[in-house]
Every structure is written in C-alpha cells, then in structure tokens.
Design a protein around this motif. Structure first.
Motif, PDB file in Angstrom:
ATOM      1  N   ARG A 197       0.815  -1.218   0.000  1.00  7.61           N
ATOM      2  CA  ARG A 197       0.000   0.000   0.000  1.00  7.61           C
ATOM      3  C   ARG A 197       0.850   1.270   0.000  1.00  7.61           C
ATOM      4  NH1 ARG A 197      -4.718  -2.127  -1.283  1.00  7.61           N
ATOM      5  NH2 ARG A 197      -5.694  -3.445   0.263  1.00  7.61           N
ATOM      6  N   GLN A 198       2.023   1.169  -0.605  1.00  8.90           N
ATOM      7  CA  GLN A 198       2.869   2.351  -0.712  1.00  8.90           C
ATOM      8  C   GLN A 198       2.376   3.210  -1.860  1.00  8.90           C
ATOM      9  OE1 GLN A 198       6.837   0.738  -1.091  1.00  8.90           O
ATOM     10  NE2 GLN A 198       7.247   1.221   1.059  1.00  8.90           N
ATOM     11  N   SER A 199       2.614   4.496  -1.725  1.00  4.21           N
ATOM     12  CA  SER A 199       2.212   5.374  -2.817  1.00  4.21           C
ATOM     13  C   SER A 199       3.198   5.181  -3.966  1.00  4.21           C
ATOM     14  CB  SER A 199       2.154   6.822  -2.356  1.00  4.21           C
ATOM     15  OG  SER A 199       3.360   7.480  -2.558  1.00  4.21           O
ATOM     16  N   VAL A 200       2.642   5.039  -5.139  1.00  2.00           N
ATOM     17  CA  VAL A 200       3.451   4.829  -6.333  1.00  2.00           C
ATOM     18  C   VAL A 200       3.103   5.916  -7.342  1.00  2.00           C
ATOM     19  CG1 VAL A 200       3.745   2.346  -6.049  1.00  2.00           C
ATOM     20  CG2 VAL A 200       1.755   3.202  -7.249  1.00  2.00           C
ATOM     21  N   PRO A 201       4.038   6.242  -8.215  1.00  2.00           N
ATOM     22  CA  PRO A 201       3.725   7.229  -9.245  1.00  2.00           C
ATOM     23  C   PRO A 201       2.538   6.769 -10.095  1.00  2.00           C
ATOM     24  CG  PRO A 201       6.071   6.712  -9.242  1.00  2.00           C
ATOM     25  CD  PRO A 201       5.404   5.771  -8.293  1.00  2.00           C
ATOM     26  N   ILE A 202       1.831   7.707 -10.635  1.00  2.00           N
ATOM     27  CA  ILE A 202       0.624   7.408 -11.412  1.00  2.00           C
ATOM     28  C   ILE A 202       0.926   6.550 -12.646  1.00  2.00           C
ATOM     29  CG2 ILE A 202       0.684   9.504 -12.794  1.00  2.00           C
ATOM     30  CD1 ILE A 202      -2.467   7.998 -11.280  1.00  2.00           C
ATOM     31  N   VAL A 203       2.154   6.637 -13.156  1.00  2.00           N
ATOM     32  CA  VAL A 203       2.510   5.867 -14.352  1.00  2.00           C
ATOM     33  C   VAL A 203       2.920   4.431 -14.026  1.00  2.00           C
ATOM     34  CG1 VAL A 203       3.158   7.899 -15.700  1.00  2.00           C
ATOM     35  CG2 VAL A 203       4.883   6.720 -14.344  1.00  2.00           C
ATOM     36  N   ALA A 204       3.136   4.112 -12.749  1.00  2.00           N
ATOM     37  CA  ALA A 204       3.593   2.768 -12.373  1.00  2.00           C
ATOM     38  C   ALA A 204       2.634   1.664 -12.812  1.00  2.00           C
ATOM     39  CB  ALA A 204       3.844   2.701 -10.870  1.00  2.00           C
ATOM     40  N   PRO A 205       1.313   1.802 -12.586  1.00  2.00           N
ATOM     41  CA  PRO A 205       0.432   0.732 -13.055  1.00  2.00           C
ATOM     42  C   PRO A 205       0.397   0.630 -14.573  1.00  2.00           C
ATOM     43  CG  PRO A 205      -0.850   2.500 -12.077  1.00  2.00           C
ATOM     44  CD  PRO A 205       0.587   2.799 -11.807  1.00  2.00           C
ATOM     45  N   ILE A 206       0.606   1.736 -15.247  1.00  2.00           N
ATOM     46  CA  ILE A 206       0.633   1.707 -16.716  1.00  2.00           C
ATOM     47  C   ILE A 206       1.844   0.919 -17.193  1.00  2.00           C
ATOM     48  CG2 ILE A 206       0.836   3.128 -18.795  1.00  2.00           C
ATOM     49  CD1 ILE A 206      -0.747   5.301 -17.206  1.00  2.00           C
ATOM     50  N   PHE A 207       3.010   1.193 -16.593  1.00  2.00           N
ATOM     51  CA  PHE A 207       4.214   0.444 -16.952  1.00  2.00           C
ATOM     52  C   PHE A 207       4.065  -1.043 -16.628  1.00  2.00           C
ATOM     53  CE2 PHE A 207       6.922   4.464 -16.574  1.00  2.00           C
ATOM     54  CZ  PHE A 207       6.964   4.633 -17.945  1.00  2.00           C
ATOM     55  N   ALA A 208       3.482  -1.337 -15.470  1.00  2.00           N
ATOM     56  CA  ALA A 208       3.287  -2.737 -15.082  1.00  2.00           C
ATOM     57  C   ALA A 208       2.324  -3.433 -16.041  1.00  2.00           C
ATOM     58  CB  ALA A 208       2.772  -2.824 -13.648  1.00  2.00           C
ATOM     59  N   GLY A 209       1.253  -2.754 -16.419  1.00  3.66           N
ATOM     60  CA  GLY A 209       0.299  -3.330 -17.367  1.00  3.66           C
ATOM     61  C   GLY A 209       0.920  -3.566 -18.727  1.00  3.66           C
ATOM     62  N   LEU A 210       1.714  -2.585 -19.195  1.00  2.00           N
ATOM     63  CA  LEU A 210       2.393  -2.757 -20.481  1.00  2.00           C
ATOM     64  C   LEU A 210       3.424  -3.876 -20.425  1.00  2.00           C
ATOM     65  CD1 LEU A 210       2.863   0.967 -21.586  1.00  2.00           C
ATOM     66  CD2 LEU A 210       1.266  -0.722 -22.525  1.00  2.00           C
ATOM     67  N   ALA A 211       4.123  -3.996 -19.295  1.00  2.00           N
ATOM     68  CA  ALA A 211       5.090  -5.087 -19.133  1.00  2.00           C
ATOM     69  C   ALA A 211       4.387  -6.438 -19.160  1.00  2.00           C
ATOM     70  CB  ALA A 211       5.869  -4.909 -17.827  1.00  2.00           C
ATOM     71  N   ALA A 212       3.236  -6.532 -18.496  1.00  5.65           N
ATOM     72  CA  ALA A 212       2.478  -7.790 -18.490  1.00  5.65           C
ATOM     73  C   ALA A 212       1.967  -8.121 -19.889  1.00  5.65           C
ATOM     74  CB  ALA A 212       1.321  -7.700 -17.499  1.00  5.65           C
ATOM     75  N   LEU A 213       1.476  -7.113 -20.599  1.00  9.29           N
ATOM     76  CA  LEU A 213       1.033  -7.347 -21.979  1.00  9.29           C
ATOM     77  C   LEU A 213       2.194  -7.774 -22.866  1.00  9.29           C
ATOM     78  CD1 LEU A 213      -1.523  -4.448 -22.545  1.00  9.29           C
ATOM     79  CD2 LEU A 213      -2.010  -6.900 -22.382  1.00  9.29           C
ATOM     80  N   ALA A 214       3.369  -7.195 -22.631  1.00  7.92           N
ATOM     81  CA  ALA A 214       4.552  -7.593 -23.394  1.00  7.92           C
ATOM     82  C   ALA A 214       4.930  -9.046 -23.097  1.00  7.92           C
ATOM     83  CB  ALA A 214       5.720  -6.664 -23.078  1.00  7.92           C
ATOM     84  N   LEU A 215       4.805  -9.460 -21.834  1.00  3.20           N
ATOM     85  CA  LEU A 215       5.063 -10.863 -21.491  1.00  3.20           C
ATOM     86  C   LEU A 215       4.122 -11.789 -22.253  1.00  3.20           C
ATOM     87  CD1 LEU A 215       5.521 -10.605 -17.621  1.00  3.20           C
ATOM     88  CD2 LEU A 215       7.269 -11.268 -19.273  1.00  3.20           C
ATOM     89  N   PHE A 216       2.855 -11.432 -22.263  1.00  7.74           N
ATOM     90  CA  PHE A 216       1.866 -12.236 -22.987  1.00  7.74           C
ATOM     91  C   PHE A 216       2.197 -12.267 -24.483  1.00  7.74           C
ATOM     92  CE2 PHE A 216      -2.264 -12.517 -25.241  1.00  7.74           C
ATOM     93  CZ  PHE A 216      -2.597 -13.799 -24.869  1.00  7.74           C
ATOM     94  N   GLY A 217       2.524 -11.106 -25.039  1.00  6.66           N
ATOM     95  CA  GLY A 217       2.856 -11.035 -26.465  1.00  6.66           C
ATOM     96  C   GLY A 217       4.083 -11.847 -26.826  1.00  6.66           C
TER      97      GLY A 217
END
Length: 149
Positions: A57-77
C-alpha cells in the motif's frame, strides 16, 4: 501481480522448447539461452515490483500501473509470439527435410520421427503475462472507482 511477475521470471529459466530427433537425441532450450528470456526476466521484475508495492500500500507514481500493465502485456505477447514461431519452425523443418532432393526418403523418415514441443516455461510466461495484465487492469479500475467516490 506479484505472483505473475515471479512466475514470468521462473518461466524464463525453465525449458521453453524441447526437440527430440533420431540419432541426435533430446535437447531442451530455456528462455535465458537467448536474449528473449532476459527481456522476460526484466519485464517480470517490473510486474512483480509493482505488485509488491501495491501489496504494501505504498504510494506509487501514477505511471507505475501503466508500466506494469504494459510489461504484463509484453510478457503475454512474447509468449504467444514464441509459441507461434516455434510451431512455424517445426513445420518449416519438416518441409525442408522431406523435399524433392530426398530420393531415398531418409529425410522424410527423420522429419516424421522428430518432435518439437513447447516447454512449460513458455506456457508459464504466457499465462503470467495474461494474468498480470488482468490483475493490473483490476487494480487500476478499483483505484479509479475509489478516487471517483
């Protein structure tokens, strides 16, 4: 997300493909035998890091979930791309071994006996990418709903 990232990292170290051929025997290849596996390790660590921060529950930059989502999509791809590429390579190998320049049919017999299979590591990377992307989307959606309330 944490589990998906860890699974992707583990998946890059276990076999992505297994080739069995007469005379040559069996050979397994993991993702880290090439550069794609190391890319998967980095992407998996990005997803795992965001998952760990979210659990704490640490505060993370607003772009962190976007980067994580893109990384996960890249793994799938990467997983889907490698599975399709492996199957295409097998078909191409069989076709080249049983061509017209094989009058005795030896190449055709060897190609029929040779087997190429997708390894557990590649399936694990693909599944981790899919689940990581879904988990990231759910976290982003829940945070958006909480912020809108």
């Amino acid at each position: 997300m944490l589990a998906a990232g860890i699974a992707a990292v583990i998946g890059s170290f276990i076999p992505w493909a297994k080739v069995t051929a007469p005379i040559l025997g069996s050979m397994s290849l993991s993702g880290t035998d090439g550069k794609d596996g190391w890319i998967v390790v980095v992407l998996g660590l990005v997803v795992a890091a965001y998952g760990g921060l979210s659990l704490r529950r640490q505060s993370v930059p607003i772009v962190a979930p976007i980067f994580a989502g893109l990384a996960a999509l890249a793994l799938f791809g990467i997983g889907v791309w490698k599975i399709v590429d492996l199957q295409a390579t097998e078909a191409q190998m069989r076709e080249s071994m049983s061509g017209e320049d094989d009058p005795l049919g030896i190449g055709k017999a060897i190609s029929a006996a040779a087997q190429v299979s997708v390894g557990a590591g590649l399936w694990l990377v693909t599944l981790a990418g899919l689940l990581g992307a879904a988990a990231t989307a759910l976290v982003m959606l829940s945070r958006y709903r909480a912020a809108a309330s």
